[in-house]
Enzyme design. Sequence first.
Site, PDB file in Angstrom:
ATOM      1  N   ASN A  12       0.869  -1.184   0.000  1.00 31.48           N
ATOM      2  CA  ASN A  12       0.000   0.000   0.000  1.00 31.48           C
ATOM      3  C   ASN A  12       0.903   1.229   0.000  1.00 31.48           C
ATOM      4  O   ASN A  12       1.521   1.539   1.009  1.00 31.48           O
ATOM      5  CB  ASN A  12      -0.889  -0.043   1.254  1.00 31.48           C
ATOM      6  CG  ASN A  12      -1.736   1.206   1.411  1.00 31.48           C
ATOM      7  OD1 ASN A  12      -1.810   2.035   0.501  1.00 31.48           O
ATOM      8  ND2 ASN A  12      -2.370   1.342   2.565  1.00 31.48           N
ATOM      9  N   LYS A  14      -0.007   4.234  -0.212  1.00 35.57           N
ATOM     10  CA  LYS A  14      -0.684   5.387   0.399  1.00 35.57           C
ATOM     11  C   LYS A  14      -0.517   6.615  -0.502  1.00 35.57           C
ATOM     12  O   LYS A  14      -0.476   6.473  -1.725  1.00 35.57           O
ATOM     13  CB  LYS A  14      -0.154   5.613   1.825  1.00 35.57           C
ATOM     14  CG  LYS A  14      -0.185   4.311   2.655  1.00 35.57           C
ATOM     15  CD  LYS A  14       0.059   4.501   4.106  1.00 35.57           C
ATOM     16  CE  LYS A  14      -0.047   3.170   4.828  1.00 35.57           C
ATOM     17  NZ  LYS A  14       0.074   3.276   6.270  1.00 35.57           N
ATOM     18  N   HIS A  99      -9.370   1.119   5.216  1.00 41.65           N
ATOM     19  CA  HIS A  99      -8.082   1.330   5.889  1.00 41.65           C
ATOM     20  C   HIS A  99      -8.300   2.297   7.055  1.00 41.65           C
ATOM     21  O   HIS A  99      -9.100   3.220   6.959  1.00 41.65           O
ATOM     22  CB  HIS A  99      -7.055   1.890   4.891  1.00 41.65           C
ATOM     23  CG  HIS A  99      -5.668   1.859   5.450  1.00 41.65           C
ATOM     24  ND1 HIS A  99      -5.233   2.782   6.373  1.00 41.65           N
ATOM     25  CD2 HIS A  99      -4.636   1.011   5.241  1.00 41.65           C
ATOM     26  CE1 HIS A  99      -3.974   2.491   6.699  1.00 41.65           C
ATOM     27  NE2 HIS A  99      -3.590   1.415   6.031  1.00 41.65           N
ATOM     28  N   GLU A 101      -6.686   4.711   8.022  1.00 43.29           N
ATOM     29  CA  GLU A 101      -6.472   6.126   7.674  1.00 43.29           C
ATOM     30  C   GLU A 101      -7.721   6.704   6.994  1.00 43.29           C
ATOM     31  O   GLU A 101      -8.028   7.877   7.159  1.00 43.29           O
ATOM     32  CB  GLU A 101      -5.213   6.255   6.798  1.00 43.29           C
ATOM     33  CG  GLU A 101      -3.961   6.030   7.643  1.00 43.29           C
ATOM     34  CD  GLU A 101      -2.773   5.430   6.912  1.00 43.29           C
ATOM     35  OE1 GLU A 101      -2.759   5.418   5.675  1.00 43.29           O
ATOM     36  OE2 GLU A 101      -1.853   4.965   7.608  1.00 43.29           O
ATOM     37  N   GLU A 169      -4.828  -4.759  10.809  1.00 42.94           N
ATOM     38  CA  GLU A 169      -3.786  -3.745  10.991  1.00 42.94           C
ATOM     39  C   GLU A 169      -4.040  -2.998  12.296  1.00 42.94           C
ATOM     40  O   GLU A 169      -4.878  -2.075  12.337  1.00 42.94           O
ATOM     41  CB  GLU A 169      -3.809  -2.736   9.836  1.00 42.94           C
ATOM     42  CG  GLU A 169      -3.521  -3.350   8.489  1.00 42.94           C
ATOM     43  CD  GLU A 169      -2.968  -2.315   7.504  1.00 42.94           C
ATOM     44  OE1 GLU A 169      -1.917  -2.577   6.925  1.00 42.94           O
ATOM     45  OE2 GLU A 169      -3.588  -1.250   7.338  1.00 42.94           O
ATOM     46  N   GLY A 175       3.207   2.341  10.722  1.00 42.99           N
ATOM     47  CA  GLY A 175       4.204   3.401  10.552  1.00 42.99           C
ATOM     48  C   GLY A 175       4.974   3.740  11.813  1.00 42.99           C
ATOM     49  O   GLY A 175       5.653   4.763  11.869  1.00 42.99           O
ATOM     50  N   SER A 214       3.983  -2.086  10.159  1.00 46.09           N
ATOM     51  CA  SER A 214       5.438  -2.157  10.346  1.00 46.09           C
ATOM     52  C   SER A 214       6.041  -3.492   9.879  1.00 46.09           C
ATOM     53  O   SER A 214       7.000  -3.979  10.490  1.00 46.09           O
ATOM     54  CB  SER A 214       5.817  -1.877  11.806  1.00 46.09           C
ATOM     55  OG  SER A 214       5.425  -0.568  12.166  1.00 46.09           O
TER      56      SER A 214
HETATM   57  P1  13P Z   1       3.475   0.437   7.503  1.00 43.56           P
HETATM   58  O1  13P Z   1       3.956  -0.859   6.908  1.00 43.56           O
HETATM   59  O2  13P Z   1       4.203   1.631   6.960  1.00 43.56           O
HETATM   60  O3  13P Z   1       3.442   0.371   9.001  1.00 43.56           O
HETATM   61  O4  13P Z   1       1.950   0.653   7.032  1.00 43.56           O
HETATM   62  C1  13P Z   1       1.048  -0.393   7.194  1.00 43.56           C
HETATM   63  C2  13P Z   1      -0.206  -0.063   6.484  1.00 43.56           C
HETATM   64  O5  13P Z   1      -0.962   0.800   6.897  1.00 43.56           O
HETATM   65  C3  13P Z   1      -0.491  -0.778   5.227  1.00 43.56           C
HETATM   66  O6  13P Z   1      -1.798  -0.576   4.814  1.00 43.56           O
END
Ligand code: 13P
Length: 254
Positions: A12, A14, A99, A101, A169, A175, A214
């Site tokens: 992803n 983003k 997601h 976010e 997640e 992150g 992560s």
């Molecule tokens: P990270 O791997 O950067 O922690 O992000 C995970 C994520 O949100 C994937 O959708």
Amino acid sequence: MTPDIIPLVAGNWKMNGARDQLDQLALMSQGLDDDLADAVDVVVCPPTTLLYVATTLSEDTPLQVGAQDCHNEQSGAHTGDISAEMIKDCLADYCIVGHSERRTDHGESDYHVAGKAQACWRAGLTAIICIGETEAEYDAGMAQAVLKRQILSSVPEGATEDDTIVAYEPVWAIGTGKTPSPEDIRDIHAFIRETLAEKLGGHGERMRILYGGSVKPANAAELMSILNVDGALVGGASLKAEDFLAICEIYRDM
Ligand code: 13P
């Protein structure tokens, strides 16, 4: 891993990546040899601006492409939104929905997420439905209650292993470099499996459950060895072909 389930690694990106990032996508598609492609399904979800060029670049390679979100309707007066049909028209095959976010930044509820998953099916896309608890919910011992609510309300009735993937997640692991302990992940993924099976019967038993938060080459093997972890949803480490392919290779070799 779950016996008899082919793992899937999804990247992803983003809101990252302009055209110069396409070099990395080309390296990823070149790096997927037949052995790797037989053992692992690999998907990259770039920003919408790169979607069509990404599917064109990866045409005739095992690399598959997905989007990061869609609207629940097919078309209409929804400025700035993208329908699942438009994503399919870009020749993509997957779409992430729900997601954390999106749930936080755009106030998406479980109800919205279920509608988006159904829109994916209508357009012939596989929905990658994200669930996960916040740090406060985790600390309060509410993780399982939150996940159960999200599964019951975000994963529509009728979901099957062919049209739906669930990605766990934990919001606090995204992150941050933090991950739950392997024991926690084992227990939570077992709980997700049980809840999916209660809701969807055999389809829930066969549905892929990804872990995200992560994931990087250094921890991918340990995460992958956990029962009911059927792949990874990778954020930051999916931006570099070297790291992303290294994660896929770990899945191939297990
Ligand atoms: P990270 O791997 O950067 O922690 O992000 C995970 C994520 O949100 C994937 O959708």
